[in-house]
Write an enzyme that holds these catalytic residues in place. Structure first.
Site, short mmCIF file in Angstrom:
data_model
loop_
_atom_site.label_atom_id
_atom_site.label_comp_id
_atom_site.label_asym_id
_atom_site.label_seq_id
_atom_site.Cartn_x
_atom_site.Cartn_y
_atom_site.Cartn_z
N ALA A 177 36.53 44.62 35.02
CA ALA A 177 36.47 45.56 33.78
C ALA A 177 35.54 44.96 32.76
O ALA A 177 35.23 43.70 32.65
CB ALA A 177 37.94 45.31 33.11
N GLY A 189 38.68 44.46 39.34
CA GLY A 189 38.37 45.84 39.64
C GLY A 189 37.15 45.93 40.77
O GLY A 189 37.08 46.99 41.40
N GLU A 192 38.55 45.55 44.21
CA GLU A 192 39.48 46.48 44.12
C GLU A 192 38.73 47.79 44.65
O GLU A 192 39.10 48.53 45.66
CB GLU A 192 40.04 47.10 42.81
CG GLU A 192 41.26 45.96 42.75
CD GLU A 192 42.16 46.35 41.54
OE1 GLU A 192 43.33 46.67 41.70
OE2 GLU A 192 41.69 46.10 40.54
N GLU A 206 43.20 38.76 38.08
CA GLU A 206 43.76 39.43 36.81
C GLU A 206 44.93 38.74 36.20
O GLU A 206 45.23 38.63 34.85
CB GLU A 206 44.33 40.99 37.14
CG GLU A 206 43.21 41.88 37.38
CD GLU A 206 42.78 42.05 38.80
OE1 GLU A 206 42.19 43.12 38.82
OE2 GLU A 206 42.92 41.13 39.47
#
Length: 259
Positions: free
Chosen positions: A65, A110, A113, A133
């Protein structure tokens, strides 16, 4: 400057490239929008038979992010931003053609991911990756807690998520997080080589194989076998199946068109 570039190789391989190297290709709202647009291009181009997702440079695939942008958001906006990343990951996974993540640099949060939503992951051998995270007092929110254990097993996934530790490409390969680890200078060539091996096969067969694998993973075995059988049956009347048999008989390369 485009934050996400889109090009094609051989007219049937789409290459999507993150292009924010100055901030480690962090997932800003604009970058995610650009990625969404590229995915839509793939969905609407019947010529595309495989996809490569990568990034410019060698330092970062995607560091996760955009925390600078997140600091300006209220709680509801953060939730919306995370849901948007999750939605993009779902869209990548649901593409009916195979997607290869060519991980050229660090892949955290992310960024990893996104790679997990791909069918295959190839990493340069200097790369570090992880779902980090919990070190920020949050959890993976774009499918990481679900896709990672399905890929590498519950114990290994819990170890990575609970500790928020990053691991090397060598260790990632050892636990099945990535399928290949290669020298950085060979990464693009390796990704394209695999994509070409995919695209030379029957396009409809590849799509049905992906569907059977992905949808069958969470079904009881008897239902999964039925799903495989249904997918197989759809290929019987295709021109490509007949072309495959004829090409084998005539000892030549088949000419597949996806029908």
């Amino acid at each position: 400057m485009e934050l996400v570039n889109y090009e094609t190789i051989d007219n049937d391989i789409a290459v999507i490239t993150f292009n924010r190297p100055e901030v480690a290709n962090a997932l800003s709202s604009d970058l995610i929008t650009g990625l969404e647009q590229c995915i839509q291009k793939v969905k609407t181009d019947d010529n595309i038979r495989s996809v490569i997702i990568t990034a410019s440079g060698q330092k970062a695939f995607c560091a996760g992010a955009d925390l600078k942008e997140r600091k300006t958001m209220n709680d509801d906006e953060v939730v919306t931003a995370v849901q948007k990343i999750s939605s993009v990951c779902d869209a990548i996974e649901k593409l009916d053609v195979p997607v290869i993540a060519a991980i050229n640099g660090v892949a955290f949060g992310g960024g990893l991911e996104i790679a997990l939503a791909c069918d295959l992951r190839i990493a340069a051998n200097h790369v570090k990756m992880g779902l980090t995270e919990t070190s920020l007092a949050i959890i993976p929110g774009a499918g990481g807690t679900q896709r990672l254990p399905r890929l590498i097993g519950t114990g290994q996934a819990k170890l990575l998520i609970y500790t928020a530790q990053s691991i090397s490409a060598e260790d990632a390969f050892a636990i099945g997080l990535i399928e290949r680890s290669v020298a950085a200078s060979f990464l693009q060539d390796e990704a394209v080589s695999i994509a070409r091996k995919i695209t030379k096969n029957g396009p409809a067969a590849i799509k049905q194989a992906k569907k059977a694998i992905n949808q069958g993973m969470d079904l009881p075995m008897d239902e999964a076998i039925q799903l495989e059988h249904a997918s197989y049956k759809k290929l019987i009347p295709t021109k490509d199946r007949k072309e495959g048999l004829l090409a084998f008989q005539e000892k030549r390369k088949p000419d597949y068109h996806g029908n």
